[in-house]
Design a protein around this motif. Sequence first.
Motif, mmCIF file in Angstrom:
data_model
loop_
_atom_site.group_PDB
_atom_site.id
_atom_site.type_symbol
_atom_site.label_atom_id
_atom_site.label_comp_id
_atom_site.label_asym_id
_atom_site.label_seq_id
_atom_site.Cartn_x
_atom_site.Cartn_y
_atom_site.Cartn_z
ATOM 1 N N GLU A 157 0.837 -1.200 0.000
ATOM 2 C CA GLU A 157 0.000 0.000 0.000
ATOM 3 C C GLU A 157 0.874 1.253 0.000
ATOM 4 N N MET A 158 1.997 1.179 0.734
ATOM 5 C CA MET A 158 2.897 2.330 0.761
ATOM 6 C C MET A 158 3.489 2.586 -0.623
ATOM 7 N N ALA A 159 3.806 1.491 -1.339
ATOM 8 C CA ALA A 159 4.333 1.650 -2.699
ATOM 9 C C ALA A 159 3.329 2.419 -3.553
ATOM 10 N N HIS A 160 2.077 2.056 -3.401
ATOM 11 C CA HIS A 160 1.023 2.716 -4.164
ATOM 12 C C HIS A 160 0.947 4.201 -3.812
ATOM 13 N N ARG A 168 8.936 7.935 -7.254
ATOM 14 C CA ARG A 168 9.160 6.685 -7.947
ATOM 15 C C ARG A 168 10.148 5.777 -7.232
ATOM 16 N N GLY A 169 11.235 6.361 -6.772
ATOM 17 C CA GLY A 169 12.299 5.556 -6.143
ATOM 18 C C GLY A 169 11.782 4.850 -4.915
ATOM 19 N N ALA A 170 11.101 5.616 -4.026
ATOM 20 C CA ALA A 170 10.553 5.034 -2.799
ATOM 21 C C ALA A 170 9.536 3.958 -3.158
ATOM 22 N N CYS A 171 8.749 4.242 -4.191
ATOM 23 C CA CYS A 171 7.741 3.284 -4.627
ATOM 24 C C CYS A 171 8.405 1.967 -5.011
ATOM 25 N N THR A 178 8.063 -5.678 -0.685
ATOM 26 C CA THR A 178 6.856 -6.512 -0.706
ATOM 27 C C THR A 178 7.163 -7.877 -1.295
ATOM 28 N N MET A 179 7.850 -7.844 -2.445
ATOM 29 C CA MET A 179 8.146 -9.115 -3.106
ATOM 30 C C MET A 179 9.065 -9.962 -2.237
ATOM 31 N N SER A 249 -2.573 -1.350 -13.488
ATOM 32 C CA SER A 249 -2.042 -2.669 -13.118
ATOM 33 C C SER A 249 -1.392 -2.624 -11.736
ATOM 34 N N MET A 250 -0.942 -1.426 -11.321
ATOM 35 C CA MET A 250 -0.445 -1.262 -9.947
ATOM 36 C C MET A 250 -1.589 -1.496 -8.959
#
Lengths: 280, 561
Positions: A157-160, A168-171, A178-179, A249-250
């Motif tokens: 969720e934070m990536a989103h 972008r970098g933090a994302c 996550t992965m 897709s995100m």
Amino acid sequence: MSDVAITTPDAAHAHSHEHAEHIHLPDPSLWPFLVAMSAGIIPVGILLLIAEKSMGGAVLGIGIVFVIISALGWCTSVIREKPTLDSAWANRTLSMGWKLFLVSEGAIFGAFFGHLFYIMYHWHKGAAWPPAGTPPISLIIPAIGTGLLVTSSVTCEMAHKFLLLGRRGACKSMMVLTMALGLIFLTLQALEWGVLGGLNFAPHTNIIGTLFYLITGFHGFHVLTGMMFLFLVYARLEFGSFDRSRHFSMNAASWYWHFVDVIWLLVFFTLYVGIQPAAH
Amino acid sequence: MSIATPPKEPQGGGVIDLDVYTPIEEPRTKTTQHKGILRWLTTVDHKMIGVMYLWFAGFSVIFGGALAGLIRTQLAFPNGIGGKPLMTPEYFNQFIGMHATFMMFGFVIPAFAGFGNYVIPIMIGARDMAFPKMNAFAFWILVPSGLLMASSFFFGSIPGGWTSYAPLSTKTYAPNLGVDMWIFAIHLAGVSSILGAINFIVTMSNMRAPGMKWFRMPLFCWATLVTSWLQLIGTPVLAGVVTMLLTDRILDTGFFNPAKGGDPLLYQHLFWFYSHPAVYIMMIPGFGMVSQVIQTFSGRPTFGYKGMVYATAFIGVVGFLVWGHHMFSAGMEPWLRAYFGFMTMLVGVPTGVKIFSWLATLWGGSIRFTTSMMFALGFLGLFTIGGISGVFLANVPFDVQVHDTYFVVAHIHYVMFGGAVMTIFAALYYWFPKMSGRYLSERLGKVIFWLIFTGMNVTFLPMHWLGIAGMARRIYTYRPEFHSLNMIVSSGYLLMLTGGLLLVGNVFYTLLAKRRTAPNDAWGGNEVQNTLEWMTTSPPPAHNFDRVPKIVPMAYESLHH
């Protein structure tokens, strides 16, 4: 989400006469046909394996490779035509389709959980629970797994959120995290399977073995799918084809990930807790 | 923009603003089109996909009908002809199982998907379905499914009837590969069903033309919407249960094996959790199509539009809560039997609402007895009979008495044949001119109707008596005293066969020999129901409408709600 081709409803143009001549219809495509026919090869391969024919594995492999190639072709063709669409409308439509797909996924799990609950409810009064042949299954590993998956939902969720903020970098780092959490989860799961397998506990041991391996296996397969999905999104982030308003897709990958997480909570609190030996 | 005809009142009130539509000389579509066979393989047009679904359904019904012929031949001559048996009991069991599977998964569901695909985007004023490529995929995945299903015959297919109950279908009693093939065929058909359902729900939610509010949608749209929800939630459970059966067969798991703590009864529970809603999946779109037909040919808008919508939705919800009535004799706690019996009878209430709404629509209408209307009226009568025998069966004592007898076979055929199949024929005659621009022969159509209607009753009515007298279903032979009635039943099949062959001939003749003469409003009188498919050409252009229709409310619309 493999299919993102949409026809615009032309709602925005309905009142403006200058647009009346332009009608956007999706281009014809051979990909759906090819994916369907390749998908038809897969059961043939499995059937040959069941019949113990030597070429079964080869046919199955060909089927899977064909499905992957044609599905990638389909996705590529869709990504190419996407910019012609009204993005807010497209996002709404895709979101809805994807959520409905998750509903149907939930229903498949529902069949397995229904089976589990039925067995637990109808277990003979006085008979040993869990049934003979079931080794003690520790709650520690799955509890750690629960922590990992819940954390990964948060990082996803934070990536989103970071993407929405334009960071972008933090994302990207959050997505990698996550992965990684998903991968650790799967490793733990494999470890647990290995330990239990060593205790001669297999799907054919008894009904608990059946339910345990099939439910955790099916869930694990979804974790794997979710990771591949996240990886594809990550690749698209790397190539920079997302922006704040166009990143369906995100969304889809993160919903899928949350879905897998919720299913896991059910697995933990019903399957794992449920097959612990009775307290008395 | 000129106004083609005066504004009229659409389905649920409101006016379709016709300045948005002008007749089309030639398609202004900008997409590239392939030629020949490639055009069909690559199409993402909902109309072409709908037509392909209908062809698929046509092949399936011919195949399933031929199997029915084999079944009836065996039952007409259970001791063989001249002392020589016609078929082994094993073949007979395969034939009944595959007859049911093909008729349901190959014929009725794809036929409804076909009509829905063709008509619904036009009815709501859209250019296509929400996911056109997924739509094509959902159709094409049916092809390997049908091939697997048909070729399972060479491997013994399913020996235990279409339900494939465990343990009849487990490795112990059915070691043949045919069962595995059947399972995979169900998987693929399930994928098609689920994706199709997602597509319909999203299309109707997001693709409606401006002003096409939910309660202005024609009843066929509502019917398909409810059906899609049933498919979306039910089909995965079927996929789940056949997957369990598959792992029991190939991995020796214990889902349905009591020796391992599993429970074969659970197969029935999970199977009917899908397969009872499946009965409504195979019925509700037919209700919707009949609503369109009846209002067109009685010249009156449907009586109680909103009541019809709510009744349909109610049937859909309750449909998930009644599966146990298939299992009254399989072992169930008494309170559960009472619950399922009560809920099953409850389904009669919304169904009654629909029947009476159709009758009230007919009341005082100027009825035109076209072939389509005759099939719709035939449906009304036959489905009512099937519904009433359904209320009989909801009573536990009666059901236990006639369980697995021909009474149940009679009931299912009055519901599925008298219901679903009659509505499909009604819809075929109704929308054929829209799809092809050509009319099927009305004179021949009436002959076909009477052949099928009479044949249907001759075939299935005596089955009620046979069942009460105790003739067991799924058995290749019977006690000698049932022979005369069985001969009557089998002769009814010949009537239906004649009707069916005439229909096939008529369809091919019309498609090949006749010219396109159907006007936009092929049946006339669309000002009554005012649905959009009759406001574009027959057949419609690839983009359906030159301009997206705009549905504007009537000044006194509130009077209708």
